[in-house]
Design a protein around this motif. Structure first.
Motif, short mmCIF file in Angstrom:
data_model
loop_
_atom_site.label_atom_id
_atom_site.label_comp_id
_atom_site.label_asym_id
_atom_site.label_seq_id
_atom_site.Cartn_x
_atom_site.Cartn_y
_atom_site.Cartn_z
N ASP A 34 0.59 2.34 5.34
CA ASP A 34 2.02 2.16 5.57
C ASP A 34 2.53 3.33 6.42
N SER A 35 3.84 3.44 6.53
CA SER A 35 4.44 4.45 7.40
C SER A 35 4.48 5.85 6.79
N THR A 36 4.02 5.99 5.56
CA THR A 36 4.07 7.31 4.90
C THR A 36 2.89 8.20 5.29
N GLY A 37 1.99 7.68 6.10
CA GLY A 37 0.86 8.50 6.54
C GLY A 37 -0.44 8.10 5.86
N ALA A 38 -1.54 8.50 6.48
CA ALA A 38 -2.86 8.13 5.97
C ALA A 38 -3.17 8.89 4.68
N LYS A 39 -3.78 8.17 3.74
CA LYS A 39 -4.16 8.76 2.45
C LYS A 39 -5.53 8.23 2.04
N GLN A 40 -6.19 8.96 1.17
CA GLN A 40 -7.49 8.52 0.70
C GLN A 40 -7.36 7.35 -0.27
N VAL A 41 -8.37 6.50 -0.25
CA VAL A 41 -8.46 5.37 -1.17
C VAL A 41 -9.48 5.73 -2.24
N ASN A 42 -9.22 5.32 -3.47
CA ASN A 42 -10.10 5.64 -4.58
C ASN A 42 -10.89 4.40 -5.00
N LEU A 43 -12.20 4.57 -5.19
CA LEU A 43 -13.05 3.52 -5.75
C LEU A 43 -13.44 3.95 -7.15
N VAL A 44 -13.20 3.07 -8.13
CA VAL A 44 -13.42 3.43 -9.54
C VAL A 44 -14.29 2.39 -10.23
N PHE A 45 -15.26 2.87 -10.99
CA PHE A 45 -16.00 2.04 -11.93
C PHE A 45 -15.56 2.49 -13.33
N MET A 89 -16.56 -10.53 -1.04
CA MET A 89 -16.57 -10.44 -2.49
C MET A 89 -15.17 -10.78 -2.99
N ALA A 90 -15.11 -11.58 -4.04
CA ALA A 90 -13.82 -11.99 -4.60
C ALA A 90 -13.12 -10.80 -5.24
N ALA A 91 -11.78 -10.77 -5.09
CA ALA A 91 -10.99 -9.67 -5.65
C ALA A 91 -9.62 -10.19 -6.06
N HIS A 92 -8.92 -9.41 -6.86
CA HIS A 92 -7.55 -9.78 -7.23
C HIS A 92 -6.76 -8.53 -7.60
N ARG A 93 -5.47 -8.60 -7.39
CA ARG A 93 -4.54 -7.52 -7.71
C ARG A 93 -3.86 -7.87 -9.02
N PRO A 94 -4.12 -7.13 -10.12
CA PRO A 94 -3.45 -7.44 -11.38
C PRO A 94 -1.95 -7.17 -11.29
N ASP A 95 -1.18 -7.95 -11.99
CA ASP A 95 0.27 -7.82 -11.96
C ASP A 95 0.69 -6.70 -12.91
N THR A 96 0.58 -5.47 -12.43
CA THR A 96 0.91 -4.30 -13.24
C THR A 96 1.47 -3.21 -12.34
N ASP A 97 2.32 -2.38 -12.91
CA ASP A 97 2.88 -1.25 -12.18
C ASP A 97 2.19 0.07 -12.53
N GLU A 98 1.16 0.00 -13.37
CA GLU A 98 0.49 1.23 -13.80
C GLU A 98 -0.23 1.92 -12.64
N ALA A 99 -0.76 1.13 -11.73
CA ALA A 99 -1.46 1.69 -10.57
C ALA A 99 -1.51 0.64 -9.48
N ILE A 100 -1.64 1.10 -8.24
CA ILE A 100 -1.79 0.17 -7.12
C ILE A 100 -3.28 -0.13 -7.00
N ALA A 101 -3.74 -1.03 -7.85
CA ALA A 101 -5.17 -1.27 -7.97
C ALA A 101 -5.53 -2.71 -7.63
N MET A 102 -6.71 -2.89 -7.04
CA MET A 102 -7.24 -4.23 -6.81
C MET A 102 -8.67 -4.28 -7.34
N PHE A 103 -8.89 -5.23 -8.25
CA PHE A 103 -10.17 -5.36 -8.92
C PHE A 103 -11.13 -6.22 -8.09
N ILE A 147 -14.65 7.90 -6.87
CA ILE A 147 -14.91 8.61 -5.63
C ILE A 147 -13.82 8.28 -4.62
N TYR A 148 -13.42 9.28 -3.83
CA TYR A 148 -12.42 9.05 -2.78
C TYR A 148 -13.11 8.65 -1.48
N SER A 149 -12.39 7.93 -0.67
CA SER A 149 -12.92 7.52 0.63
C SER A 149 -13.19 8.74 1.51
#
Length: 244
Positions: free
Chosen positions: A131-142, A183-197, A122-124
């Motif tokens: 950042d300076s590129t403008g506002a964008k929606q954030v995605n929440l994924v299960f 809630m605890a979270a972490h950013r995996p070290d991957t370039d596949e997506a800008i994701a935080m678990f 679902i999108y926000s």
């Protein structure tokens, strides 16, 4: 003179032959027939209304009820439904809102090695400026993957989460306006997506299944935190088997 006399006699004869009582009865009969027709028409709409109520189709019931009260307000059928119609309107509004929130979710099933990957995303509600590129929606994924198992995570479309999150960090989660909790979270070290678990995917899922709105505040690379609001009330648990 004879034509004038004859004309006067004809008028007199017509006047003498008219029957006011008969005319009144005819008018009353016509009015009664019209009332009966309107009652029958109202009853027809009333049956559609009753059928929608029985089927718990509140939006259709609201449409039929509104038409009945608007077109035949003095009918017996209108008088019958009017006391409970306010409740029907409320239920119709709730049903419409639920349908709107259900449409916000996207479900996906992809064949992968070992089985099927399933996801609910679902999108926000609003765009978030990270950042300076403008506002964008954030995605929440299960996501449920045969090999990688279950995860819940946020996805940005640009920039990144705070560097500290590559090790471990906290996000703040608020449910339906209640005080936020960490809630605890972490950013995996991957370039596949800008994701935080979010580590407690099960806990976040349970909250999403019960809530209408979830707010998640997260740290970003640009500094500080940002907040994304998700209208989660339409989440369909059957799309993610065994998560409930």
């Amino acid at each position: 003179m004879k034509p004038l006399i004859l004309g006067a006699l004809c008028v007199f004869a017509l006047t003498a032959c008219s029957n006011p009582e008969a005319e009144r009865q005819q008018q009353e009969a016509a009015a009664a027939q019209e009332r009966a027709k309107r009652e029958a028409d109202a009853e027809g709409i009333g049956k559609l209304y009753d059928a929608a109520i029985t089927a718990t189709d509140w939006e259709k019931a609201r449409i039929h009820g509104a038409a009945l009260l608007d077109q035949f307000p003095d009918s017996e059928t209108a008088k019958r439904i009017e006391p409970g119609f306010a409740e029907v309107r409320e239920k119709a509004a709730a049903a419409g809102e639920l349908r709107r929130m259900q449409a916000l979710w996207n479900y996906n099933q992809v064949p992968v090695k070992g089985g099927t990957q399933r996801s609910a995303a679902i999108y926000s509600k609003d765009r978030v400026e990270v950042d300076s590129t403008g506002a964008k929606q954030v995605n929440l994924v299960f996501r449920d993957h045969p090999e990688w198992k279950r995860h819940a995570y946020l996805v940005l479309q640009s920039s990144d989460f705070a560097k500290v999150c590559y090790r471990a960090c906290q996000v703040k989660v608020s449910v339906d306006g209640a005080p936020a909790r960490n809630m605890a979270a972490h950013r995996p070290d991957t370039d596949e997506a800008i994701a935080m678990f979010i580590d407690d995917n099960r806990g976040l899922w349970r909250q999403a299944r019960k809530a209408k709105v979830i707010e998640i505040e997260f740290p970003v690379l640009a500094g500080g935190t940002r907040k994304a609001v998700f209208e989660v009330g339409g989440l369909d648990g059957s799309q993610m088997p065994n998560w409930d």
